[in-house]
Design a protein around this motif. Structure first.
Motif, PDB file in Angstrom:
ATOM      1  N   SER A   2       0.847  -1.199   0.000  1.00  0.00           N
ATOM      2  CA  SER A   2       0.000   0.000   0.000  1.00  0.00           C
ATOM      3  C   SER A   2       0.881   1.247   0.000  1.00  0.00           C
ATOM      4  O   SER A   2       2.038   1.221   0.442  1.00  0.00           O
ATOM      5  N   ASN A  14       2.270  -1.951   4.171  1.00  0.00           N
ATOM      6  CA  ASN A  14       3.394  -1.142   3.696  1.00  0.00           C
ATOM      7  C   ASN A  14       4.499  -1.025   4.746  1.00  0.00           C
ATOM      8  O   ASN A  14       5.516  -0.380   4.523  1.00  0.00           O
ATOM      9  N   ASN A  61      -1.315  -6.893   1.891  1.00  0.00           N
ATOM     10  CA  ASN A  61      -0.709  -5.713   1.267  1.00  0.00           C
ATOM     11  C   ASN A  61      -0.303  -4.638   2.276  1.00  0.00           C
ATOM     12  O   ASN A  61      -0.652  -3.463   2.134  1.00  0.00           O
TER      13      ASN A  61
END
Length: 627
Positions: A306, A454, A452
């Motif tokens: 992300s 980050n 996902n």
């Protein structure tokens, strides 16, 4: 060469799952063998079979008569109530049982049989064992010999179990993940102990530096078969890649030939008589070979992270203590975008506590963490995810998402994603309770990565993961477009993944080092040498009082005699020569080209060289004070 263990035609299966089929190998005196295989393919089962803890379907396991064998299990267990010292002597070894009998008599106050016990201890030289146990425990940083085993941490319990194995002076040691839960200092101590020893060894470990520096031979279980490599881990990597390429070429050739033979089979129905039967049989053999799955060399996977903003997190005057134990004190840190940080340090210095404070699981005593709004954590903890054991593997992952977003804008379905992490289609439809411990950790890792995130926070991700999975994870993290914090004792893993370290030294002493673990060790060694040189210079400028003239008028010598000067100069050349010989032997041992006899002879010579170098170095240091 004396044979210690011979395994012939060993087969083991659980229902329809065949772990290994008719494998054969042996261990001779002085051999140090590393065992490599994917999780769930039978590493621990094989060790348990050899140790007599599990049955097998076919084959034979034969030890040399009266061979002393030590076995360190992956997760050692001891009865509650035992002290550390009693756990050390919790063994079928006759001498160890005798010491335990003595300890019990002393603890109970019943000395009625003490005279007989003492006599038998003298006859068996048992006093040496007790002294050796305390010495090894101290080297392993276990000093409270009366502490109960149930009060020990996982790392402490593993060290006690390790001492339990080493004090029996075994001729053959079997180790299942010996570095799991050991901190870096203890791992390096064990590495040095085993590499210097002439003991025979069969070991499962994911620590690749440990494998490289300790083992001179690698055996691999792959597709139910066993492959042997006469060299260390680096040699194994090279030769395995050659095997992968050769196997894939053979499969490709079989596929090409199969297409021609298939055409012949279709066009020649009348030819299927006795004349062509050999060709028809060969066709089916060829078909079986062509259907083999291609072997993977290097697997890479890039999953979309992300978006992450410029503000990641800031630690502001963070302090945390547990009683008198300080973890951090007024700690400040600004974490940068795309930073990949490793956290290292001995057990008990607060690494996991620091992570838990960042994740909001533990409250600091004062100060705090200011986390950016765009940060999306993916947290892999030591405790792990608690799965529903009755669910299927693929259902566990599909409950989180049907698809995984890839870095190139494409998507991957859950089954494909699991395949990248070595879950075959059959394994994906297995129930969770059928997975090995390492496979469950791998599944947990998949559930973290597929969301996902980050910012990945990984607390001991390498424990219980096989080397193949570690290679995939390393490649993933190297290409990860986000932030990473990793707590790990795996030096190879840290070298490949992180760009700098936070070193927890204990008592809130935290060092920020701009480099990977190997660079830190090299820097630390240089600092140590510089400190010794400074101390030596100070001693020359300010010699200790005992080396100054005595009041009696008898003056200590301040210069080397002629003979001592010649000895000093000769020692420098001798030490250099011995170091050169040691280096040459180490290179030869790593070549993979030596016979078993040569391996044994050179291993013994290295042990002799180490003793000679230590002895001559001590004498050189003594003389250097007057040079």
């Amino acid at each position: 060469m004396i044979s210690y263990l011979q395994i012939d035609g060993l087969t083991k299966s659980f229902g329809e799952l065949v772990l290994f089929n008719s494998i054969t190998f042996g261990i001779v005196q002085g051999q140090k063998i590393g065992l490599i295989a994917k999780n769930g393919t039978g590493k621990t089962t094989l060790l348990n079979i050899i140790a007599g803890k599990e049955d097998y379907d076919a084959g034979s396991v034969v030890f040399r008569n009266d061979l002393r064998v030590g076995y360190l299990e992956q997760s050692p267990q001891y009865p509650a109530g035992l002290t550390v010292m009693q756990a050390c002597f919790y063994s079928p070894n006759e001498t160890v049982r005798l010491i335990a009998e003595y300890e019990a008599a002393m603890a109970s106050g019943d000395h009625s049989n003490l005279e007989d016990i003492l006599l038998r201890m003298d006859n068996n030289k048992a006093w040496d064992y007790e002294q050796k146990a305390k010495q090894i425990l101290s080297q392993l940083k276990i000093t409270n010999f009366d502490q109960k085993v149930e009060e020990l941490s996982g790392g402490q319990l593993k060290r006690v179990a390790l001492a339990n194995v080493l004090i029996t002076d075994p001729e053959l040691i079997i180790l299942d993940e010996p570095t799991n839960h050991l901190d870096l200092e203890m791992t390096e101590w064990l590495e040095g102990y085993l590499s210097r020893s002439t003991i025979s060894l069969l070991m499962v470990t994911h620590d690749r530096y440990f494998l490289d520096r300790v083992c001179s031979e690698i055996i691999e279980i792959d597709r139910q078969q066993l492959f042997q490599y006469k060299g260390n881990y680096s040699y194994y990597l090279e030769k395995r890649q050659e095997r992968v390429e050769a196997t894939n070429t053979e499969i490709e050739r079989a596929n090409n030939l199969l297409r021609k033979e298939l055409d012949w089979m279709r066009r020649q129905p009348q030819a299927r008589g006795t004349k062509a039967k050999y060709r028809i049989d060969a066709f089916y053999d060829l078909e079986a070979k062509a259907k083999q799955q291609r072997m993977d060399g290097n697997v890479s996977l890039e999953v979309k992270a992300s978006y992450i903003g410029s503000k990641i997190f800031e630690a502001v005057k963070v302090s945390k203590s547990f009683g008198n134990l300080q973890i951090v004190k007024d700690f400040d840190y600004v974490f940068a975008r795309y930073e990949k940080m490793g956290i290292v340090g001995n057990n008990g210095t607060g690494k996991s506590t620091f992570i838990k404070m960042l994740m909001g699981e533990v409250e600091p005593d004062s100060g705090g963490f200011d986390v950016g709004e765009t940060v999306r954590f993916g947290y892999y903890s030591q405790d792990g995810l608690q799965f529903d054991e009755q669910m299927k593997v693929i259902d566990v992952v599909q409950d989180l998402a049907e698809y995984v977003q890839l870095g190139d804008g494409k998507t991957m379905n859950v089954s494909q994603f699991l395949t990248y992490f070595m879950f075959s289609v059959d394994k994906q439809h297995n129930f969770v309770y059928k997975l090995s411990g390492g496979e469950k950790r791998r599944l947990y890792l998949c559930t973290v990565l597929m969301r996902n995130p980050n910012f990945l926070v990984l607390d001991e991700p390498t424990n219980d993961l096989d080397i193949v999975t570690l290679n995939v994870l390393e490649e993933y993290l190297r290409n990860f477009k986000g932030c990473v914090i990793v707590v790990s004792h795996d030096r190879y893993f840290m070298d490949k993944v992180v760009d700098h370290l936070l070193v927890f030294k204990g008592n809130a002493d935290i060092q920020d080092f701009p480099g990977n673990y190997t660079q830190y060790r090299e820097w630390k060694e240089i600092q140590s040498q510089n400190a010794k040189a400074e101390e030596s210079a100070k001693q020359k400028l300010n010699p200790p009082t005992e080396k100054v003239a005595r009041s009696s008028g008898v003056e200590q010598k301040k210069k080397l005699s002629f003979n001592e000067r010649r000895e000093f100069e000769a020692l420098e050349a001798e030490i250099s020569s011995l170091e050169t010989e040691k280096s040459s032997l180490e290179t030869a041992l790593s070549s993979g080209s030596l016979s078993n006899d040569d391996l044994m002879a050179k291993s013994q010579r290295i042990a002799e060289l180490l003793d000679e170098i230590d002895e001559k170095t001590m004498r050189w240091l003594e003389l250097s004070e007057w040079a």
